[in-house]
Design a protein around this motif. Structure first.
Motif, PDB file in Angstrom:
ATOM      1  N   ALA A  99      40.777  -7.881  17.474  1.00 29.04           N
ATOM      2  CA  ALA A  99      39.718  -7.889  18.497  1.00 29.04           C
ATOM      3  C   ALA A  99      38.565  -7.152  17.998  1.00 29.04           C
ATOM      4  O   ALA A  99      37.593  -7.326  18.279  1.00 29.04           O
ATOM      5  CB  ALA A  99      40.208  -7.233  19.682  1.00 29.04           C
ATOM      6  N   ASP A 100      38.905  -5.926  17.144  1.00 30.48           N
ATOM      7  CA  ASP A 100      37.690  -5.113  16.616  1.00 30.48           C
ATOM      8  C   ASP A 100      36.808  -5.884  15.373  1.00 30.48           C
ATOM      9  O   ASP A 100      37.438  -6.033  14.483  1.00 30.48           O
ATOM     10  CB  ASP A 100      38.418  -3.948  16.048  1.00 30.48           C
ATOM     11  CG  ASP A 100      37.518  -2.720  15.534  1.00 30.48           C
ATOM     12  OD1 ASP A 100      36.230  -3.008  15.341  1.00 30.48           O
ATOM     13  OD2 ASP A 100      37.929  -1.519  15.610  1.00 30.48           O
ATOM     14  N   PRO A 101      35.405  -6.111  15.851  1.00 31.19           N
ATOM     15  CA  PRO A 101      34.597  -6.639  14.695  1.00 31.19           C
ATOM     16  C   PRO A 101      34.595  -5.988  13.375  1.00 31.19           C
ATOM     17  O   PRO A 101      34.391  -6.543  12.599  1.00 31.19           O
ATOM     18  CB  PRO A 101      33.503  -6.868  15.464  1.00 31.19           C
ATOM     19  CG  PRO A 101      33.388  -6.080  16.417  1.00 31.19           C
ATOM     20  CD  PRO A 101      34.860  -5.795  17.122  1.00 31.19           C
ATOM     21  N   LEU A 102      34.841  -4.565  13.436  1.00 32.17           N
ATOM     22  CA  LEU A 102      34.911  -3.856  12.143  1.00 32.17           C
ATOM     23  C   LEU A 102      35.966  -4.465  11.345  1.00 32.17           C
ATOM     24  O   LEU A 102      35.806  -4.237  10.013  1.00 32.17           O
ATOM     25  CB  LEU A 102      34.955  -2.227  12.595  1.00 32.17           C
ATOM     26  CG  LEU A 102      33.667  -1.556  12.755  1.00 32.17           C
ATOM     27  CD1 LEU A 102      34.042  -0.166  13.171  1.00 32.17           C
ATOM     28  CD2 LEU A 102      32.714  -1.801  11.882  1.00 32.17           C
ATOM     29  N   VAL A 103      37.039  -4.893  11.762  1.00 35.41           N
ATOM     30  CA  VAL A 103      38.134  -5.263  11.069  1.00 35.41           C
ATOM     31  C   VAL A 103      37.625  -6.552  10.079  1.00 35.41           C
ATOM     32  O   VAL A 103      38.150  -6.287   9.012  1.00 35.41           O
ATOM     33  CB  VAL A 103      39.340  -5.554  12.022  1.00 35.41           C
ATOM     34  CG1 VAL A 103      40.488  -6.402  11.358  1.00 35.41           C
ATOM     35  CG2 VAL A 103      39.806  -4.382  12.581  1.00 35.41           C
ATOM     36  N   GLY A 104      37.150  -7.482  10.889  1.00 33.95           N
ATOM     37  CA  GLY A 104      36.513  -8.587  10.133  1.00 33.95           C
ATOM     38  C   GLY A 104      35.685  -8.066   8.759  1.00 33.95           C
ATOM     39  O   GLY A 104      35.637  -8.579   7.740  1.00 33.95           O
ATOM     40  N   LYS A 105      34.790  -7.250   9.113  1.00 34.29           N
ATOM     41  CA  LYS A 105      33.827  -6.608   8.089  1.00 34.29           C
ATOM     42  C   LYS A 105      34.620  -6.162   7.058  1.00 34.29           C
ATOM     43  O   LYS A 105      34.301  -6.303   5.770  1.00 34.29           O
ATOM     44  CB  LYS A 105      33.031  -5.509   8.740  1.00 34.29           C
ATOM     45  CG  LYS A 105      32.058  -4.794   7.916  1.00 34.29           C
ATOM     46  CD  LYS A 105      31.354  -3.652   8.665  1.00 34.29           C
ATOM     47  CE  LYS A 105      30.409  -2.900   7.592  1.00 34.29           C
ATOM     48  NZ  LYS A 105      29.797  -1.686   8.342  1.00 34.29           N
ATOM     49  N   TYR A 106      35.674  -5.053   7.474  1.00 38.74           N
ATOM     50  CA  TYR A 106      36.220  -4.562   6.327  1.00 38.74           C
ATOM     51  C   TYR A 106      37.300  -5.333   5.457  1.00 38.74           C
ATOM     52  O   TYR A 106      37.232  -5.339   4.246  1.00 38.74           O
ATOM     53  CB  TYR A 106      37.144  -3.575   6.924  1.00 38.74           C
ATOM     54  CG  TYR A 106      36.677  -2.273   7.741  1.00 38.74           C
ATOM     55  CD1 TYR A 106      35.260  -2.070   7.236  1.00 38.74           C
ATOM     56  CD2 TYR A 106      37.268  -1.611   8.653  1.00 38.74           C
ATOM     57  CE1 TYR A 106      34.563  -0.935   7.975  1.00 38.74           C
ATOM     58  CE2 TYR A 106      36.753  -0.523   9.280  1.00 38.74           C
ATOM     59  CZ  TYR A 106      35.294  -0.184   8.929  1.00 38.74           C
ATOM     60  OH  TYR A 106      34.493   0.684   9.545  1.00 38.74           O
ATOM     61  N   GLN A 107      37.838  -6.416   6.159  1.00 37.54           N
ATOM     62  CA  GLN A 107      38.481  -7.521   5.395  1.00 37.54           C
ATOM     63  C   GLN A 107      37.872  -8.201   4.584  1.00 37.54           C
ATOM     64  O   GLN A 107      37.953  -8.555   3.361  1.00 37.54           O
ATOM     65  CB  GLN A 107      39.169  -8.323   6.350  1.00 37.54           C
ATOM     66  CG  GLN A 107      40.446  -7.797   7.245  1.00 37.54           C
ATOM     67  CD  GLN A 107      41.174  -8.792   7.936  1.00 37.54           C
ATOM     68  OE1 GLN A 107      40.701  -9.698   8.238  1.00 37.54           O
ATOM     69  NE2 GLN A 107      42.190  -8.363   8.542  1.00 37.54           N
ATOM     70  N   LEU A 137      45.010   1.157   8.109  1.00 33.99           N
ATOM     71  CA  LEU A 137      45.981   0.289   7.881  1.00 33.99           C
ATOM     72  C   LEU A 137      46.618  -0.354   8.809  1.00 33.99           C
ATOM     73  O   LEU A 137      46.961  -1.608   8.590  1.00 33.99           O
ATOM     74  CB  LEU A 137      47.062   1.428   7.086  1.00 33.99           C
ATOM     75  CG  LEU A 137      46.634   2.150   5.893  1.00 33.99           C
ATOM     76  CD1 LEU A 137      47.867   3.042   5.483  1.00 33.99           C
ATOM     77  CD2 LEU A 137      46.349   1.127   4.740  1.00 33.99           C
ATOM     78  N   ASP A 138      46.708   0.060  10.047  1.00 36.40           N
ATOM     79  CA  ASP A 138      47.468  -0.685  11.138  1.00 36.40           C
ATOM     80  C   ASP A 138      46.651  -1.792  11.538  1.00 36.40           C
ATOM     81  O   ASP A 138      47.043  -2.961  11.719  1.00 36.40           O
ATOM     82  CB  ASP A 138      47.669   0.032  12.373  1.00 36.40           C
ATOM     83  CG  ASP A 138      48.925   1.264  11.991  1.00 36.40           C
ATOM     84  OD1 ASP A 138      49.551   1.108  11.297  1.00 36.40           O
ATOM     85  OD2 ASP A 138      48.629   2.213  12.809  1.00 36.40           O
ATOM     86  N   LYS A 139      45.203  -1.716  11.507  1.00 33.93           N
ATOM     87  CA  LYS A 139      44.272  -2.619  12.172  1.00 33.93           C
ATOM     88  C   LYS A 139      43.736  -3.671  11.293  1.00 33.93           C
ATOM     89  O   LYS A 139      43.358  -4.628  11.645  1.00 33.93           O
ATOM     90  CB  LYS A 139      43.278  -2.020  12.869  1.00 33.93           C
ATOM     91  CG  LYS A 139      43.946  -1.343  14.211  1.00 33.93           C
ATOM     92  CD  LYS A 139      42.712  -0.489  15.006  1.00 33.93           C
ATOM     93  CE  LYS A 139      41.722  -1.155  15.652  1.00 33.93           C
ATOM     94  NZ  LYS A 139      40.673  -0.512  16.424  1.00 33.93           N
ATOM     95  N   VAL A 140      43.715  -3.059   9.912  1.00 35.98           N
ATOM     96  CA  VAL A 140      43.000  -3.818   9.006  1.00 35.98           C
ATOM     97  C   VAL A 140      43.882  -4.743   8.046  1.00 35.98           C
ATOM     98  O   VAL A 140      43.646  -5.971   7.714  1.00 35.98           O
ATOM     99  CB  VAL A 140      42.042  -3.172   8.137  1.00 35.98           C
ATOM    100  CG1 VAL A 140      41.322  -4.070   6.963  1.00 35.98           C
ATOM    101  CG2 VAL A 140      40.800  -2.542   8.976  1.00 35.98           C
ATOM    102  N   MET A 141      44.990  -4.187   7.683  1.00 42.02           N
ATOM    103  CA  MET A 141      46.112  -4.831   6.866  1.00 42.02           C
ATOM    104  C   MET A 141      47.004  -5.625   7.622  1.00 42.02           C
ATOM    105  O   MET A 141      48.084  -5.392   7.690  1.00 42.02           O
ATOM    106  CB  MET A 141      46.617  -3.667   6.137  1.00 42.02           C
ATOM    107  CG  MET A 141      45.898  -2.899   5.174  1.00 42.02           C
ATOM    108  SD  MET A 141      44.744  -4.077   4.091  1.00 42.02           S
ATOM    109  CE  MET A 141      43.626  -2.478   3.447  1.00 42.02           C
TER     110      MET A 141
END
Length: 184
Positions: free
Chosen positions: A57-65, A93-97
């Motif tokens: 849900a967090d757009p930063l996750v997509g950016k980081y991935q 780690l929990d949200k991005v990986m």
């Protein structure tokens, strides 16, 4: 080589930022600064809703991935607090990986998929010396290296540490910065 540096120390005048500056000078790295990005490490209900499917849900996750998918070398700079990583790194780690990004399940086990990252350097600072963290504080870095990073497909993981951070001399701090520059 595409190098990415991950930092999440909340104080920009900390020694962790001195390490970051030295690494940036040497590598021209992309920096993921969790503090500057206002990354929320908490796994909230909207994050958890898609977790098992690898959705976020967090757009930063997509950016980081996206950044990590183009990374050859990952450098993580972090303090050790209470014998482990600060919560913001655990939340990363929990949200991005996520499943489908950093691992897949195969016959009841995890198979890492971040095979593009050929080298990972974990740079830590703490009041405690490395030997104390390894032998008397539960060795949280071993679990991170041998389980978590392995399950994500990270290889060639090296851990370097500067302990006694508040008592070490400027000479030793500078020597450590020189060492970090050489291995970056």
């Amino acid at each position: 080589m595409n190098t990415t540096v991950l930092i999440g120390h909340p104080y920009p005048k900390s020694y962790n930022y001195a390490i970051l500056e030295r690494v940036k000078e040497k590598t021209n790295a992309t920096v993921i600064n969790l503090i500057e990005d206002n990354f929320n490490p908490a796994m909230l209900s909207n994050d958890l809703a898609g977790f098992s499917r690898g959705n976020f849900a967090d757009p930063l996750v997509g950016k980081y991935q996206n950044i990590l998918s183009q990374t050859d070398k990952l450098i993580i700079i972090t303090p050790i607090w209470w014998y482990g990583l600060p919560a913001i790194y655990k939340g990363f780690l929990d949200k991005v990986m996520l499943k489908g990004f950093s691992y897949r399940e195969e016959s009841g086990r995890l198979v890492g998929t971040l095979n593009n990252i050929k080298e990972t350097i974990l740079i830590t600072t703490a009041e405690s010396p490395k030997w104390y963290i390894k032998y008397f504080a539960g060795n949280p870095i071993r679990t991170l290296r041998k389980r978590v990073f392995k399950d994500m497909g990270l290889k060639n993981v090296k851990w370097v540490h500067l302990g006694n951070i508040t008592k070490t001399s400027d000479k030793n701090r500078n020597k450590f910065l020189d060492y970090v520059e050489r291995i970056s």
